[in-house]
Design a protein around this motif. Structure first.
Motif, PDB file in Angstrom:
ATOM      1  N   GLN A 203       0.828  -1.211   0.000  1.00  0.00           N
ATOM      2  CA  GLN A 203       0.000   0.000   0.000  1.00  0.00           C
ATOM      3  C   GLN A 203       0.864   1.265   0.000  1.00  0.00           C
ATOM      4  O   GLN A 203       0.598   2.212  -0.736  1.00  0.00           O
TER       5      GLN A 203
ATOM      6  N   GLN B 232      -4.813   9.702   1.001  1.00  0.00           N
ATOM      7  CA  GLN B 232      -5.095   8.269   1.087  1.00  0.00           C
ATOM      8  C   GLN B 232      -6.228   8.009   2.076  1.00  0.00           C
ATOM      9  O   GLN B 232      -6.203   8.524   3.193  1.00  0.00           O
TER      10      GLN B 232
ATOM     11  N   LEU C  53      -8.066   4.671   3.712  1.00  0.00           N
ATOM     12  CA  LEU C  53      -8.177   3.210   3.816  1.00  0.00           C
ATOM     13  C   LEU C  53      -9.398   2.907   4.654  1.00  0.00           C
ATOM     14  O   LEU C  53      -9.612   3.508   5.703  1.00  0.00           O
TER      15      LEU C  53
ATOM     16  N   ASN D 137      -8.863   2.832  -0.803  1.00  0.00           N
ATOM     17  CA  ASN D 137      -8.656   1.386  -0.958  1.00  0.00           C
ATOM     18  C   ASN D 137      -9.227   0.690   0.264  1.00  0.00           C
ATOM     19  O   ASN D 137      -9.352   1.292   1.330  1.00  0.00           O
TER      20      ASN D 137
ATOM     21  N   ASN E  98      -8.916  -1.445   3.448  1.00  0.00           N
ATOM     22  CA  ASN E  98      -7.770  -1.607   4.346  1.00  0.00           C
ATOM     23  C   ASN E  98      -7.453  -3.093   4.493  1.00  0.00           C
ATOM     24  O   ASN E  98      -7.795  -3.730   5.470  1.00  0.00           O
TER      25      ASN E  98
END
Ligand SMILES: Nc1ncnc2c1ncn2[C@@H]1O[C@H](COP(=O)(O)OP(=O)(O)OP(=O)(O)O)[C@@H](O)[C@H]1O
Length: 412
Positions: A82, A102, A104, A136, A138
């Protein structure tokens, strides 16, 4: 007058970012994605990326050929990958003066409605700040029970959450076909879908088409249904030609300005694809404003939460729950309960048809958050609310689920 601008979610599958054979990062393709997104931003659109690839990047970093089967090892690889994935995106976007963030997320993070709204507010704030959020799952911490499972679903939930206009599912096929084009060369492309339920397609991908892909076309269809229910038009297109997004967005702007019907859109698309003025792609049309799910709470109940069991109700009860002046779910309408769940958890509502009906199996019609546990509901089902106290020794609520905690998908 300037052209209309949109909120667009772009989902990048593993196959967009990692070579299927060598598992090397596809840096040239990522650069094209970044250039395309920077161009969209300059045209005034608000962009969210949902990106897979953490595990594949981690595998490359650790020189692993095969994905390990141990969960902890997969999660460790996700945490290695990641950082590298987001680092590469940041390097590329920085060249074009674009800022990224970012996010998550796991299902656990949105289990509470306040947390769901927090996630939405953070995303909106980032977009207002002109930043490109990169979302994204996690993978480092999530286990099966709290997973969205695939980024197609996560991208659709993200799109619904922020009331996006468009969701692009970038993949390794140009569009949805009548059958898997890898195994059936005579499969035909499908251009416009206005009713997903009427689709007749085969997706014999067993959940994954390419070597590095995870979801296959099946999860894309589920994602498209979920997103279009929230009014988000969903597009499937080729990830190896990311600049196609620019042509498709401009074509959509033209179609919108012309107020075309579904059939006219289909005709215009086929003509323009034949002339090669736009690339081949599939468009799943978002439901109209009056049919789509507008309420955040309803969308969250239907798609943010994972169901823990089911409650079977009869048709009369279903009518009462869905009529204009709708009621809450009372114990009297409940025929059966399956699974083990606690108070406040989300369960599936299923309707058992009357004896005259030819369908014998109960079908899911919606979700609700319950005021009682499965063992309590087993005791009070079929009884009047006034009897709850004498059966259980207490009565927390007259309803099994309050009407504000019940949601049904739109009828199309
Ligand atoms: N009816 C169909 N039309 C088009 N593609 C199909 C169909 N049925 C199955 N597929 C398969 O779906 C695959 C695309 O899904 P896949 O999950 O592999 O890609 P991805 O979305 O890029 O990756 P990821 O799942 O990691 O995000 C195609 O390679 C194709 O083989």
């Amino acid at each position: 007058m300037g052209r209309k601008t949109y909120t667009i979610v772009v989902k990048l599958g593993t196959s967009s970012l990692v070579d299927e054979v060598t598992r090397e990062p596809r840096i040239a393709n990522m650069s094209l994605i970044v250039e395309t997104i920077a161009k969209l931003r300059r045209q005034g659109h608000r962009i969210v990326i949902v990106s897979s690839g953490a595990i594949a990047f981690g595998m490359k970093r650790m020189d692993l050929e095969k994905k390990p089967s141990k969960l902890a090892a997969i999660q460790a690889l996700a945490s290695i990958g990641q950082g590298r994935l987001i680092g590469l995106f940041d390097d590329l976007f920085r060249q074009l003066n674009e800022r990224i963030a970012q996010i998550l997320i796991t299902r656990n993070d949105i289990m509470d409605f306040t947390q769901y709204k927090n996630a939405r507010n953070t995303l909106s704030e980032l977009l207002d700040m002109g930043v490109i959020p990169i979302v994204n799952e996690n993978d480092t911490l999530s286990v099966a029970e709290i997973k969205f499972g695939d980024n197609d679903t996560l991208s659709a939930i993200t799109a619904g959450m922020i009331h996006a206009d468009y969701l692009f599912l970038m993949t390794d096929v140009e569009c949805l076909y009548t059958d898997n084009p890898r195994t059936n060369p005579s499969a035909r492309p499908i251009l416009v879908v206005d009713k997903i339920d009427d689709l007749e397609v085969k997706t014999n991908d067993h959940g994954a088409g390419s070597q590095v892909g995870t979801g296959g076309m099946t999860t894309k269809l589920i994602a498209a249904e979920l997103a279009t229910n929230a009014g988000v038009t969903t597009i499937i297109t080729l990830s190896s030609q990311p600049y196609y997004i620019l042509d498709i967005v401009s074509h959509i702007q033209n179609s919108e300005e012309l107020h075309l019907t579904v059939d006219q859109q289909r005709d215009l698309m086929s003509a323009d694809i034949a002339k090669k003025t736009i690339p081949l792609h599939t468009r799943f049309l978002g439901l109209s404003r009056d049919a789509q799910i507008r309420s955040d709470k309803k969308f969250w109940l239907l798609h943010g939460l994972k169901t823990k069991g089911n409650i079977i109700i009869d048709e009369g009860c279903y009518r009462a729950l869905t009529r204009k002046n709708r009621a809450g779910l009372l114990p009297a309408g409940i025929v059966d309960v399956n699974g083990i769940f606690h108070e406040s958890e989300c369960v599936s509502i299923q309707v058992i048809p009357t004896k005259q009906s030819s369908i014998t199996e109960a079908v899911e019609v919606g979700h609700c958050r319950v005021n009682y546990s499965s063992s309590e509901i087993k005791l009070i089902k079929g009884f009047q609310s006034s009897e709850i106290e004498s059966i259980l020794g207490y009565a927390d609520s007259e309803y099994i689920a309050h009407r504000d905690n019940i949601a049904f998908p739109p009828k199309v």
